[in-house]
Motif scaffolding. Structure first.
Motif, PDB file in Angstrom:
ATOM      1  N   UNK A 289       0.821  -1.218   0.000  1.00 39.10           N
ATOM      2  CA  UNK A 289       0.000   0.000   0.000  1.00 39.10           C
ATOM      3  C   UNK A 289       0.855   1.268   0.000  1.00 39.10           C
ATOM      4  N   UNK A 290       2.069   1.195   0.539  1.00 37.49           N
ATOM      5  CA  UNK A 290       2.922   2.374   0.551  1.00 37.49           C
ATOM      6  C   UNK A 290       3.332   2.814  -0.840  1.00 37.49           C
ATOM      7  N   UNK A 291       3.372   1.887  -1.799  1.00 38.76           N
ATOM      8  CA  UNK A 291       3.771   2.208  -3.170  1.00 38.76           C
ATOM      9  C   UNK A 291       2.576   2.448  -4.085  1.00 38.76           C
ATOM     10  N   UNK A 292       1.388   1.978  -3.662  1.00 38.22           N
ATOM     11  CA  UNK A 292       0.185   2.099  -4.498  1.00 38.22           C
ATOM     12  C   UNK A 292      -0.721   3.152  -3.869  1.00 38.22           C
ATOM     13  N   UNK A 293      -0.620   4.384  -4.349  1.00 41.75           N
ATOM     14  CA  UNK A 293      -1.399   5.503  -3.824  1.00 41.75           C
ATOM     15  C   UNK A 293      -2.179   6.153  -4.964  1.00 41.75           C
ATOM     16  N   UNK A 294      -3.246   6.910  -4.653  1.00 40.41           N
ATOM     17  CA  UNK A 294      -3.986   7.588  -5.717  1.00 40.41           C
ATOM     18  C   UNK A 294      -3.065   8.446  -6.589  1.00 40.41           C
TER      19      UNK A 294
ATOM     20  N   UNK B 291      -1.849   3.112 -17.382  1.00 38.64           N
ATOM     21  CA  UNK B 291      -2.925   3.794 -16.659  1.00 38.64           C
ATOM     22  C   UNK B 291      -2.447   4.349 -15.335  1.00 38.64           C
ATOM     23  N   UNK B 292      -3.411   4.564 -14.425  1.00 38.82           N
ATOM     24  CA  UNK B 292      -3.068   5.116 -13.116  1.00 38.82           C
ATOM     25  C   UNK B 292      -4.066   4.622 -12.069  1.00 38.82           C
ATOM     26  N   UNK B 293      -3.686   4.824 -10.794  1.00 33.32           N
ATOM     27  CA  UNK B 293      -4.556   4.481  -9.663  1.00 33.32           C
ATOM     28  C   UNK B 293      -5.488   5.662  -9.388  1.00 33.32           C
ATOM     29  N   UNK B 294      -6.784   5.390  -9.327  1.00 36.27           N
ATOM     30  CA  UNK B 294      -7.770   6.461  -9.062  1.00 36.27           C
ATOM     31  C   UNK B 294      -7.906   6.705  -7.563  1.00 36.27           C
ATOM     32  N   UNK B 295      -8.147   5.654  -6.817  1.00 35.17           N
ATOM     33  CA  UNK B 295      -8.314   5.803  -5.365  1.00 35.17           C
ATOM     34  C   UNK B 295      -8.243   4.443  -4.690  1.00 35.17           C
ATOM     35  N   UNK B 296      -7.998   4.495  -3.396  1.00 37.94           N
ATOM     36  CA  UNK B 296      -7.975   3.296  -2.563  1.00 37.94           C
ATOM     37  C   UNK B 296      -9.365   3.102  -1.969  1.00 37.94           C
ATOM     38  N   UNK B 297      -9.916   1.892  -2.048  1.00 38.27           N
ATOM     39  CA  UNK B 297     -11.262   1.599  -1.570  1.00 38.27           C
ATOM     40  C   UNK B 297     -11.213   1.037  -0.157  1.00 38.27           C
TER      41      UNK B 297
ATOM     42  N   UNK C  37      -8.160  -1.241  -5.024  1.00 40.16           N
ATOM     43  CA  UNK C  37      -8.004   0.104  -5.572  1.00 40.16           C
ATOM     44  C   UNK C  37      -8.743   0.164  -6.897  1.00 40.16           C
ATOM     45  N   UNK C  38      -9.226   1.356  -7.226  1.00 37.22           N
ATOM     46  CA  UNK C  38      -9.878   1.566  -8.514  1.00 37.22           C
ATOM     47  C   UNK C  38      -8.840   2.051  -9.522  1.00 37.22           C
ATOM     48  N   UNK C  39      -8.867   1.471 -10.750  1.00 36.79           N
ATOM     49  CA  UNK C  39      -7.886   1.784 -11.784  1.00 36.79           C
ATOM     50  C   UNK C  39      -8.537   2.503 -12.955  1.00 36.79           C
ATOM     51  N   UNK C  40      -7.736   3.341 -13.596  1.00 30.78           N
ATOM     52  CA  UNK C  40      -8.127   3.978 -14.857  1.00 30.78           C
ATOM     53  C   UNK C  40      -7.106   3.534 -15.910  1.00 30.78           C
ATOM     54  N   UNK C  41      -7.486   2.556 -16.740  1.00 36.26           N
ATOM     55  CA  UNK C  41      -6.574   1.972 -17.721  1.00 36.26           C
ATOM     56  C   UNK C  41      -6.840   2.539 -19.111  1.00 36.26           C
ATOM     57  N   UNK C  42      -5.775   2.742 -19.854  1.00 35.02           N
ATOM     58  CA  UNK C  42      -5.911   3.259 -21.215  1.00 35.02           C
ATOM     59  C   UNK C  42      -6.551   2.238 -22.144  1.00 35.02           C
TER      60      UNK C  42
END
Length: 369
Positions: A296-301, A319-325, A345-350
Motif C-alpha cells: 500500500x505504501x507504493x500504491x497511492x492515488x 494507466x493510473x490508480x484512481x483511489x484506494x477503496x 483500488x480503482x484503476x483507470x486503464x488506457x
C-alpha cells in the motif's frame, strides 16, 4: 562403399541433431528455472505489484451490494417519513402549548381587570351604604316629630273640630309621605347592603382565583362563586394541557435528534456504498485491483500503472490508480496461491485488455524495462 559412407554421414548428422536438441532442452529448462526463481525472487522484494480484476454488472458482489443499497435506502426513506411525522407532531404540540399559554395570559389579564373593577365597585357601594346609614339617621331625626303623631290622633282632632281641614289633610299627607319614604329607604338600604355583600363575595372569589393562578393550584377553603370556580377550573386545565404539550415537545425533540443521528449513519453507509466501484459496475464495467497491505505504501492515488508483455520485462505505462477503496479483502497470491489480506483500488486503464493481465505494477516498471 558409397552406401556405407551415406550411412555414416546420416549417423553423424543424427548424433549432432540429438546433441543440439538436448542442449536446447537443457537450455530451456535452465532458462525456465532461472525465470521461475527470478520471478519468485522479484515478488519477494517487490512492493509495487497489484492484481487487476474486471467487475461486471452480473458479478455476485455487484448484485449483493445493489440489494444492500436498496435495503439501506428503503430503511432511510422509512426513517425520513417517521421524522416528517414527528415534525408534524412537534408543530402541533407547539401550537397547543402556545394557544394554552396565550389563553392563560389573557385569562390572567381579564381576571386582574375584573378584580380591579369589582374592588372599585365594592368601594363605591361601601361608601353608598355608609352615606345611606348617615342619611337614614338624619331623615329619621327630622321626621321624628311627625312620626309621634298617629292617623287616629289626627282623625280625633279633626272630628273634635280642633284641627282645621286643610291642616288635617296636610298632616295626613305628610304621614303618608314619611311612611312611603321609610319603606323606600328601607328597600334602598337592603339593596345597597345586598349589592355590597355580593361584591364582597365576588372580590373574595376573584382573589381566590388569582391566588390559584399565581400558585398554579386550587386554593381550598375560600368561598367562590360557581362561575369563578368554573373559570378557575378552566385555567388549571389549561395549565395541565400546556405542561403536557411542553412534555410532548421535549420528547419529540429528543426523538427527532435520535432520528437525525440515525439518518446521518444511513447517509454515511449509503455514501460508502455509492462510492464503491462494485455499485458503479451496475451501469458499466469497472476495473479494480487487489493490493496487499505490504504494497500500500507504493500504491497511492495518482500512481502510474505499468503493464508488461512478458512477465516482468517489456513494460510500458498503461494507466493510473484512481483511489484506494475501503474494506479489507482476502485474495490468493498470483504465484503461490496463498491467501493474502489487503485492500482494493480503482484503476483507470488506457486499454481494457490490461485488466486481463494477472499482475500489473505501480510506480515504475520492473527492472526499468
Amino acid at each position: 562403399m558409397a552406401g556405407k559412407t551415406y550411412i555414416r554421414s546420416f549417423n553423424e548428422l543424427a548424433v549432432t541433431a540429438y546433441k543440439l536438441v538436448g542442449f536446447a532442452a537443457l537450455t530451456a529448462i535452465l532458462v525456465g528455472l532461472l525465470s521461475y526463481f527470478a520471478i519468485n525472487a522479484f515478488y519477494l522484494v517487490s512492493t509495487g505489484w497489484l492484481a487487476p480484476a474486471i467487475v461486471s454488472p452480473t458479478d455476485e458482489r455487484v448484485l449483493q451490494l445493489s440489494a444492500q443499497f436498496a435495503q439501506q435506502n428503503h430503511a432511510r426513506e422509512t426513517l425520513l417519513a417517521e421524522k416528517l411525522g414527528l415534525e408534524e407532531e412537534l408543530e402541533d404540540a407547539k401550537r397547543t402549548a402556545e394557544l394554552e399559554e396565550g389563553f392563560q395570559q389573557d385569562f390572567a389579564r381579564s381576571l386582574e381587570s375584573e378584580l380591579n373593577r369589582a374592588r372599585a365597585d365594592l368601594g363605591r357601594y361601601t361608601k353608598l351604604v355608609r352615606s345611606y346609614e348617615q342619611s337614614s339617621r338624619e331623615i329619621a331625626g327630622s321626621a321624628e316629630a311627625y312620626q309621634s303623631l298617629s292617623r287616629a290622633d289626627l282623625d280625633r282632632a279633626y272630628e273634635a273640630k280642633v284641627l282645621p281641614k286643610d291642616e288635617y289633610v296636610e298632616n295626613a299627607y305628610l304621614l303618608g309621605q314619611i311612611s312611603r319614604s321609610n319603606l323606600g329607604l328601607g328597600q334602598t338600604g337592603a339593596d345597597l347592603v345586598s349589592r355590597r355583600n355580593e361584591l364582597q363575595g365576588q372580590v373574595s372569589a376573584l382573589e381566590s382565583a388569582k391566588k390559584a393562578i399565581d400558585s398554579g393550584k386550587p386554593v381550598a377553603g375560600v368561598s367562590s362563586s360557581q362561575e369563578v370556580m368554573m373559570q378557575q377550573r378552566h385555567f388549571l386545565d389549561s395549565q395541565r394541557a400546556a405542561a403536557a404539550a411542553r412534555g410532548r415537545i421535549r420528547a419529540i425533540e429528543r426523538r427527532i435528534e435520535a432520528t437525525d443521528r440515525s439518518l446521518a449513519q444511513f447517509d454515511k453507509i449509503l455514501q460508502t456504498i455509492q462510492d464503491s466501484p462494485y455499485l458503479k459496475a451496475i451501469d458499466e464495467k469497472t476495473t479494480i485491483a487487489f493490493v496487499p497491505y505490504e504494497n500500500l505504501g507504493s500504491v497511492t492515488p495518482g500512481s502510474t500503472i505499468h503493464g508488461c508483455s512478458l512477465a516482468i520485462v517489456w513494460c510500458r505505462r498503461v494507466g493510473k490508480v484512481v483511489r484506494v477503496l475501503e474494506g479489507e479483502v482476502v485474495v490468493k497470491h498470483p504465484l503461490s496461491n496463498r491467501l493474502m489480506r489487503g485492500l482494493m483500488v480503482e484503476l483507470d486503464l488506457r486499454e481494457p485488455r490490461w485488466a486481463e493481465e494477472q499482475v500489473l505494477h505501480a510506480g515504475r516498471a520492473p527492472l526499468f524495462l
